[in-house]
Design a protein around this motif. Structure first.
Motif, PDB file in Angstrom:
ATOM      1  N   ALA A   1      -2.088  18.952 -14.552  1.00 21.76           N
ATOM      2  CA  ALA A   1      -1.015  17.805 -14.335  1.00 21.76           C
ATOM      3  C   ALA A   1      -0.317  18.199 -13.224  1.00 21.76           C
ATOM      4  O   ALA A   1       0.092  17.048 -12.443  1.00 21.76           O
ATOM      5  N   LEU A   2       0.446  19.387 -13.487  1.00 18.78           N
ATOM      6  CA  LEU A   2       1.280  19.669 -12.282  1.00 18.78           C
ATOM      7  C   LEU A   2       0.676  19.748 -10.975  1.00 18.78           C
ATOM      8  O   LEU A   2       1.214  19.452  -9.837  1.00 18.78           O
ATOM      9  N   LEU A   3      -0.481  20.300 -10.991  1.00 18.50           N
ATOM     10  CA  LEU A   3      -1.167  20.429  -9.669  1.00 18.50           C
ATOM     11  C   LEU A   3      -1.593  19.078  -9.081  1.00 18.50           C
ATOM     12  O   LEU A   3      -1.318  18.885  -7.738  1.00 18.50           O
ATOM     13  N   HIS A   4      -1.941  18.257  -9.952  1.00 18.40           N
ATOM     14  CA  HIS A   4      -2.025  16.691  -9.325  1.00 18.40           C
ATOM     15  C   HIS A   4      -0.639  16.291  -9.032  1.00 18.40           C
ATOM     16  O   HIS A   4      -0.847  15.440  -7.823  1.00 18.40           O
ATOM     17  N   LEU A   5       0.283  16.326  -9.933  1.00 17.07           N
ATOM     18  CA  LEU A   5       1.603  15.901  -9.070  1.00 17.07           C
ATOM     19  C   LEU A   5       1.946  16.763  -7.704  1.00 17.07           C
ATOM     20  O   LEU A   5       2.327  15.877  -6.850  1.00 17.07           O
ATOM     21  N   LEU A   6       1.587  17.862  -7.639  1.00 12.17           N
ATOM     22  CA  LEU A   6       1.873  18.505  -6.258  1.00 12.17           C
ATOM     23  C   LEU A   6       1.013  17.907  -5.233  1.00 12.17           C
ATOM     24  O   LEU A   6       1.541  17.531  -4.114  1.00 12.17           O
ATOM     25  N   GLY A   7      -0.164  17.550  -5.676  1.00 12.97           N
ATOM     26  CA  GLY A   7      -1.089  16.879  -4.694  1.00 12.97           C
ATOM     27  C   GLY A   7      -0.557  15.423  -4.355  1.00 12.97           C
ATOM     28  O   GLY A   7      -0.663  15.041  -3.096  1.00 12.97           O
ATOM     29  N   VAL A   8       0.206  14.850  -5.218  1.00 20.23           N
ATOM     30  CA  VAL A   8       0.585  13.463  -5.059  1.00 20.23           C
ATOM     31  C   VAL A   8       1.718  13.604  -4.001  1.00 20.23           C
ATOM     32  O   VAL A   8       1.902  13.019  -3.161  1.00 20.23           O
ATOM     33  N   ALA A   9       2.322  14.664  -4.188  1.00 19.39           N
ATOM     34  CA  ALA A   9       3.939  14.665  -3.468  1.00 19.39           C
ATOM     35  C   ALA A   9       3.343  15.157  -1.899  1.00 19.39           C
ATOM     36  O   ALA A   9       3.827  14.496  -0.868  1.00 19.39           O
ATOM     37  N   ALA A  10       2.332  15.832  -1.748  1.00 19.08           N
ATOM     38  CA  ALA A  10       1.894  16.400  -0.438  1.00 19.08           C
ATOM     39  C   ALA A  10       1.148  15.081   0.164  1.00 19.08           C
ATOM     40  O   ALA A  10       1.252  14.987   1.346  1.00 19.08           O
ATOM     41  N   GLY A  11       0.370  14.319  -0.827  1.00 19.68           N
ATOM     42  CA  GLY A  11      -0.288  13.096   0.068  1.00 19.68           C
ATOM     43  C   GLY A  11       0.697  12.207   0.309  1.00 19.68           C
ATOM     44  O   GLY A  11       0.572  11.515   1.476  1.00 19.68           O
ATOM     45  N   MET A  12       1.950  11.926  -0.376  1.00 17.91           N
ATOM     46  CA  MET A  12       2.989  11.209   0.085  1.00 17.91           C
ATOM     47  C   MET A  12       3.503  11.500   1.366  1.00 17.91           C
ATOM     48  O   MET A  12       4.041  10.823   2.379  1.00 17.91           O
ATOM     49  N   TYR A  13       3.737  12.853   1.614  1.00 17.58           N
ATOM     50  CA  TYR A  13       4.333  13.525   2.810  1.00 17.58           C
ATOM     51  C   TYR A  13       3.430  13.360   3.794  1.00 17.58           C
ATOM     52  O   TYR A  13       3.906  12.803   4.959  1.00 17.58           O
ATOM     53  N   LEU A  14       1.988  13.772   3.612  1.00 20.76           N
ATOM     54  CA  LEU A  14       0.992  13.673   4.634  1.00 20.76           C
ATOM     55  C   LEU A  14       0.402  12.476   5.300  1.00 20.76           C
ATOM     56  O   LEU A  14       0.111  12.234   6.274  1.00 20.76           O
ATOM     57  N   THR A  15       0.804  11.374   4.339  1.00 19.71           N
ATOM     58  CA  THR A  15       0.508   9.846   5.018  1.00 19.71           C
ATOM     59  C   THR A  15       1.700   9.294   5.452  1.00 19.71           C
ATOM     60  O   THR A  15       1.749   8.114   5.880  1.00 19.71           O
ATOM     61  N   GLY A  16       2.828  10.009   5.659  1.00 22.17           N
ATOM     62  CA  GLY A  16       3.905   9.388   6.216  1.00 22.17           C
ATOM     63  C   GLY A  16       3.990   8.939   7.690  1.00 22.17           C
ATOM     64  O   GLY A  16       4.874   8.238   8.008  1.00 22.17           O
ATOM     65  N   SER A  17       3.120   9.701   8.403  1.00 15.91           N
ATOM     66  CA  SER A  17       2.999   9.398  10.000  1.00 15.91           C
ATOM     67  C   SER A  17       1.649   9.745  10.554  1.00 15.91           C
ATOM     68  O   SER A  17       0.770  10.466   9.651  1.00 15.91           O
ATOM     69  N   VAL A  18       1.168   9.239  11.686  1.00 16.89           N
ATOM     70  CA  VAL A  18      -0.058   9.299  12.081  1.00 16.89           C
ATOM     71  C   VAL A  18      -0.413  10.766  12.327  1.00 16.89           C
ATOM     72  O   VAL A  18      -1.335  11.325  12.115  1.00 16.89           O
ATOM     73  N   LYS A  19       0.881  11.573  12.636  1.00 19.25           N
ATOM     74  CA  LYS A  19       0.600  13.045  13.131  1.00 19.25           C
ATOM     75  C   LYS A  19       0.047  13.756  11.756  1.00 19.25           C
ATOM     76  O   LYS A  19      -0.630  14.665  11.574  1.00 19.25           O
ATOM     77  N   ARG A  20       1.043  13.624  10.692  1.00 20.84           N
ATOM     78  CA  ARG A  20       0.749  13.972   9.678  1.00 20.84           C
ATOM     79  C   ARG A  20      -0.490  13.661   8.794  1.00 20.84           C
ATOM     80  O   ARG A  20      -1.081  14.353   8.102  1.00 20.84           O
ATOM     81  N   THR A  21      -1.066  12.462   9.188  1.00 23.34           N
ATOM     82  CA  THR A  21      -2.305  12.092   8.494  1.00 23.34           C
ATOM     83  C   THR A  21      -3.433  12.844   9.161  1.00 23.34           C
ATOM     84  O   THR A  21      -4.371  13.110   8.474  1.00 23.34           O
ATOM     85  N   ALA A  22      -3.279  13.145  10.498  1.00 25.85           N
ATOM     86  CA  ALA A  22      -4.280  14.123  11.074  1.00 25.85           C
ATOM     87  C   ALA A  22      -4.301  15.263  10.267  1.00 25.85           C
ATOM     88  O   ALA A  22      -5.347  16.042  10.293  1.00 25.85           O
TER      89      ALA A  22
ATOM     90  N   ALA B   1     -14.018  13.577   1.146  1.00 23.36           N
ATOM     91  CA  ALA B   1     -13.235  12.414   1.211  1.00 23.36           C
ATOM     92  C   ALA B   1     -11.737  12.123   1.824  1.00 23.36           C
ATOM     93  O   ALA B   1     -11.363  11.230   2.260  1.00 23.36           O
ATOM     94  N   LEU B   2     -11.225  13.429   1.602  1.00 20.33           N
ATOM     95  CA  LEU B   2      -9.938  13.518   2.491  1.00 20.33           C
ATOM     96  C   LEU B   2     -10.025  13.671   3.799  1.00 20.33           C
ATOM     97  O   LEU B   2      -9.320  13.060   4.795  1.00 20.33           O
ATOM     98  N   ALA B   3     -11.203  14.162   4.286  1.00 19.07           N
ATOM     99  CA  ALA B   3     -11.040  14.601   6.003  1.00 19.07           C
ATOM    100  C   ALA B   3     -11.655  13.325   6.494  1.00 19.07           C
ATOM    101  O   ALA B   3     -11.572  12.886   7.648  1.00 19.07           O
ATOM    102  N   SER B   4     -12.518  12.313   5.683  1.00 19.38           N
ATOM    103  CA  SER B   4     -12.989  11.208   6.430  1.00 19.38           C
ATOM    104  C   SER B   4     -12.064  10.073   6.724  1.00 19.38           C
ATOM    105  O   SER B   4     -12.165   9.349   7.748  1.00 19.38           O
TER     106      SER B   4
END
Length: 187
Positions: A146-167, A97-100
């Motif tokens: 719940a803490l791991l989910h929050l870490l995932g949310v933080a990582a997701g916010m960072y990684l969706t911040g630019s085209v390069k990070r989305t890759a 799902a994430l790779a797609s």
């Protein structure tokens, strides 16, 4: 990457070897020490960001609720031999799902995440009767999840911040899916 292929589903249950199994600390440690659980919990948070809107809280809360339901089912003795395979498949599906790079509909995602959480919860519920303090173990497990989910949310916010990070996010999803496949072959 090598550690992904060296560990199997048995590594996901470190409390079996503890001299005093159970209690909050053991429950809290469990998701951090089992690579399959760690990858799935973080991926749930990242997936929530990918969808956005109410998924940001809805996807993690759904996982937590159905993790608890799965625990009750496991506690009641409903046994299935496919639990470890279901956990491995959940890691594969979350990675894919994430790779797609697709944004899946919220309803479909909630149903999928609920089903995945049932597998993760079942294995813990089945283990609870043998523990010294099953109630506090369950609380520790839910808090860590719940803490791991929050870490995932933080990582997701960072990684969706630019085209390069989305890759990089998509590549990470592929690595997660490959790890899940390794777990499946070891299940």
């Amino acid at each position: 990457m090598a550690c992904v292929f060296l560990g199997g589903p048995a590594m996901a249950h470190p409390h079996h070897s503890m001299s005093n199994p159970g209690g909050f600390a053991a429950g809290f440690a469990h998701p951090w020490l089992g690579i399959d659980h760690l990858l799935a919990m973080v991926a749930v948070g990242v997936l929530a960001v990918r969808i956005g809107g109410s998924a940001l809280w809805g996807v993690p809360v759904t996982f937590l609720a159905f993790l608890a339901v799965g625990g009750v089912i496991g506690l009641e003795g409903f046994e299935t031999r496919l639990i470890e395979a279901g956990i491995a498949l959940s890691v594969i599906l979350l990675g894919v799902a994430l790779a797609s790079g697709k944004k899946y509909p919220l309803g479909v995602t909630l149903v999928g995440v609920a089903a995945m959480a049932l597998f993760h919860g079942h294995v813990h519920g089945a283990e609870l009767p043998a523990m010294a303090a099953p109630g506090t173990y369950a609380v520790g497990l839910l808090v860590a999840t719940a803490l791991l989910h929050l870490l995932g949310v933080a990582a997701g916010m960072y990684l969706t911040g630019s085209v390069k990070r989305t890759a990089a996010l998509r590549f990470s999803g592929a690595v997660i899916a490959i790890a899940g496949a390794a777990f499946l072959f070891q299940a």
